[in-house]
Design a protein around this motif. Sequence first.
Motif, PDB file in Angstrom:
ATOM      1  N   TRP A 410       0.834  -1.193   0.000  1.00  0.00           N
ATOM      2  CA  TRP A 410       0.000   0.000   0.000  1.00  0.00           C
ATOM      3  C   TRP A 410       0.876   1.253   0.000  1.00  0.00           C
ATOM      4  N   ARG A 411       0.297   2.319  -0.498  1.00  0.00           N
ATOM      5  CA  ARG A 411       0.957   3.622  -0.488  1.00  0.00           C
ATOM      6  C   ARG A 411      -0.003   4.634   0.136  1.00  0.00           C
ATOM      7  N   VAL A 412       0.497   5.376   1.141  1.00  0.00           N
ATOM      8  CA  VAL A 412      -0.273   6.463   1.751  1.00  0.00           C
ATOM      9  C   VAL A 412       0.406   7.770   1.357  1.00  0.00           C
ATOM     10  N   VAL A 413      -0.333   8.651   0.702  1.00  0.00           N
ATOM     11  CA  VAL A 413       0.223   9.916   0.223  1.00  0.00           C
ATOM     12  C   VAL A 413      -0.401  11.065   1.026  1.00  0.00           C
ATOM     13  N   VAL A 414       0.459  11.902   1.587  1.00  0.00           N
ATOM     14  CA  VAL A 414       0.009  13.073   2.350  1.00  0.00           C
ATOM     15  C   VAL A 414       0.639  14.305   1.710  1.00  0.00           C
ATOM     16  N   GLU A 415      -0.189  15.281   1.290  1.00  0.00           N
ATOM     17  CA  GLU A 415       0.295  16.489   0.615  1.00  0.00           C
ATOM     18  C   GLU A 415      -0.266  17.733   1.285  1.00  0.00           C
ATOM     19  N   GLY A 416       0.490  18.825   1.200  1.00  0.00           N
ATOM     20  CA  GLY A 416      -0.004  20.114   1.690  1.00  0.00           C
ATOM     21  C   GLY A 416       0.488  20.412   3.092  1.00  0.00           C
ATOM     22  N   VAL A 417      -0.326  21.121   3.864  1.00  0.00           N
ATOM     23  CA  VAL A 417      -0.010  21.484   5.248  1.00  0.00           C
ATOM     24  C   VAL A 417      -0.705  20.494   6.167  1.00  0.00           C
ATOM     25  N   VAL A 439       3.830  -0.814   3.725  1.00  0.00           N
ATOM     26  CA  VAL A 439       3.318   0.521   3.421  1.00  0.00           C
ATOM     27  C   VAL A 439       4.468   1.469   3.097  1.00  0.00           C
ATOM     28  N   LYS A 440       4.281   2.237   2.041  1.00  0.00           N
ATOM     29  CA  LYS A 440       5.163   3.366   1.771  1.00  0.00           C
ATOM     30  C   LYS A 440       4.390   4.631   2.141  1.00  0.00           C
ATOM     31  N   LEU A 441       4.878   5.358   3.129  1.00  0.00           N
ATOM     32  CA  LEU A 441       4.259   6.607   3.561  1.00  0.00           C
ATOM     33  C   LEU A 441       4.984   7.754   2.867  1.00  0.00           C
ATOM     34  N   GLU A 442       4.332   8.363   1.892  1.00  0.00           N
ATOM     35  CA  GLU A 442       4.940   9.418   1.082  1.00  0.00           C
ATOM     36  C   GLU A 442       4.459  10.775   1.581  1.00  0.00           C
ATOM     37  N   GLY A 468       3.457  -5.229  10.362  1.00  0.00           N
ATOM     38  CA  GLY A 468       3.591  -4.540   9.090  1.00  0.00           C
ATOM     39  C   GLY A 468       4.914  -3.803   8.990  1.00  0.00           C
ATOM     40  N   THR A 469       5.180  -3.266   7.830  1.00  0.00           N
ATOM     41  CA  THR A 469       6.380  -2.445   7.628  1.00  0.00           C
ATOM     42  C   THR A 469       5.958  -1.099   7.052  1.00  0.00           C
ATOM     43  N   VAL A 470       6.656  -0.073   7.502  1.00  0.00           N
ATOM     44  CA  VAL A 470       6.359   1.286   7.035  1.00  0.00           C
ATOM     45  C   VAL A 470       7.662   1.930   6.577  1.00  0.00           C
ATOM     46  N   THR A 471       7.710   2.315   5.309  1.00  0.00           N
ATOM     47  CA  THR A 471       8.848   3.067   4.770  1.00  0.00           C
ATOM     48  C   THR A 471       8.395   4.504   4.548  1.00  0.00           C
ATOM     49  N   VAL A 472       9.080   5.434   5.194  1.00  0.00           N
ATOM     50  CA  VAL A 472       8.725   6.847   5.069  1.00  0.00           C
ATOM     51  C   VAL A 472       9.596   7.479   3.992  1.00  0.00           C
ATOM     52  N   ASP A 473       8.965   8.076   3.004  1.00  0.00           N
ATOM     53  CA  ASP A 473       9.674   8.757   1.917  1.00  0.00           C
ATOM     54  C   ASP A 473       9.217  10.208   1.905  1.00  0.00           C
ATOM     55  N   GLU A 474      10.079  11.104   2.391  1.00  0.00           N
ATOM     56  CA  GLU A 474       9.721  12.520   2.448  1.00  0.00           C
ATOM     57  C   GLU A 474      10.216  13.238   1.200  1.00  0.00           C
TER      58      GLU A 474
END
Length: 735
Positions: A410-417, A439-442, A468-474
Amino acid sequence: MRLLAVLRHDVPASLVVFLVAVPLSLGIALASGAPVVAGLIAAVVGGIVAGALGGSVLQVSGPAAGLTVVVAQTIATFGWTVTCAITVAAGALQVLLGLSRVARAALAISPAIVHGMLAGIGVTITLGQLHVILGGTAQSSAIKNIAELPGQIVAHHDSATLIGLLTLALLILWPRLPQFVQRLPGPLAAIAVATGVSLLAGMTLPRVDLPGDVLNIQLVPRLPSGGWGGFALAVVTIAVIASVESLLSAVATDKLHNGKRANLDRELTGQGAANMVSGALGGLPVTGVIVRSSTNVNAGAKTRASAILHGVWVMVFVVVLSGLIQSIPLAALAGLLVYVGAKLVNPGHVRQVRTHGDLYVYVVTLLGVVALDLRKGVLAGIALSLFLMLRRTLWSGIHVERDGQGRQEWRVVVEGVLTFLSVPRLTKVLAQVPEGATVKLELVVDYLDHAAFESLSNWQQAHERAGGTVTVDEVGHPWFANGKEGSPTLSRIAAARAVPRWLAPWSDWQAADIQVPGQRGGPTLRGVSEFHRRTAPLLKDTLSGLANGQEPHTLFITCGDARIVPNLITTSGPGDLFTVRNIGNLVPARQADSSMNAVVEFAVGVLGVREIVVCGHSSCGAMGALADGAPNGTPLLSAWLRHAEPSVRRTETVTIGGTRPARETDRSALHNILQQLEHLRHYPLVAEAETRGDLTLTGMYFDVGAAQVSLWDGRTGDFVPAGSPTRARLNGAAG
């Protein structure tokens, strides 16, 4: 010369403005419930005092329709003499604000609120004065006026209705009449015709009532015996509305002429002084009025003398022709006010605020002014405007999507403020991710506050504890990573500026050792994925226009060095550069290399490029190999570098901005650029195109460490750094 300009331009313009001001001033006083002479006093004082002291040279001031409703409410609450004291106090507050140099702060109010307020005032005026036209009396509120309007319409109508409708019809038709007729202001013509008809027909109608001696002006302001809170609120309300309307009118007036721009602080001080004088003499509040100001500009005014003289003419008119004023039917003024009120609901303003996404603010302000009162309507508009501003500023796009082929990827995308306001939605979206998923947290965020950080961090820990696994990509500044390290970034100002990924595929994000779920392979594959996710949508429209052919303006010959990115250092895009790269940015002699012959033939003969650039650079490995010999085991490289041997034989001194590079290889790179330009001139197609003036040859040098581009100036025999004060003539001449 100044006197001549006044006589030639300002005197005629002042007469035109005067003709517009008189009927409008009478009508506004009537709609406000003030003595009719109060409108004329405000016109005189606004013209003379505000005209002389204000900071807008061509703005004309006087009683304004925009204050009609609030003045009427103030008179109903406090009476006329206390309202005059309120006007004096409001003027004093304006003077203080002007001296404090805060005038521009008034412009921070959303135009949607200002336009909505004026539209609400216009609707309120129109509803009230329609009753007067129809032979009735305006009610105490817009809602009551609406409720009783149907009955008023079907009721018996007398001569007042005829005069009111005649005035209204003339005002509507006047802009459609021949140009020479329109030289006479429409309001004056409509009032004059309606008055003449009523007198000739012998109609018995309510008419304007002036005091017997209009010159017997007494100081009328009186302070209230109590209710000081309401008094202070009325002072602030009138001061703020009058200030905003005057300043916006001054800005709008500036757009109508090419003369001196308005000094807004001085304008506010002048308006305040005019209100103090007007209130003291028994006049209405004064503001800058765009209707009179635009008339002043269009009539050819050049100096503030026009506004001052218009006030003088009003005073003379009142004294000399007071009997004529008293013959004007009130129904005619009511018709004028209906027209003025309707004009305040400007369709152009509606389209403008709708385009900018502020239609809701406009509508709420308008309805609030009509249904409640002016102060509550404006406050409602301000509240909604602040809410929308916060919503737009603190917007965050949060969504979850499948990533890759696996069911648990899965990919979770967070944009903005991302702030505490977004936490409820953030937790709702994160809850959709199944336990145990990869999960890739973008994070593509402009700001991350403590509450949002805690929410993300807690979810990550809980998800990983559940298997689970979470990879954070900022993407951009590492807000989340800094928080994890215990040194969170506290503001946007403190955030380091990051080059966008689509512009900087070479940056740390590409080199980072991040295992991306569903994506295998090296950095090239990762870069391709990033292109499709972020860059392709930005370029799709541009590339679709280039799908069937190319028309580059430049043949760009440069080194194959991985540090040189032609489109980056030339700020160009797809379709701009026909790029050829080889070791050492070499252009072999015409007979020596068929590949370069083909390049020149296609670029110049077929594509018709208008420029050829030869770009060398600092720390060039080819120049180093030319001096020290090619590395062992590279016989083909040695053979290729023979094309650069003429560059070594050059002896002239070549500089960058007047200074020779310190390293020999960099000096060789400069010589090499000039030598390749000479080789190009031996290609017949190049020589012919340059002779015709259809082609320019340019030498370019890129200092990698300094990120500095320099261009050859054949006039000075120097490479001139781009952006330096020296203006280089890029004729490509090899000195």
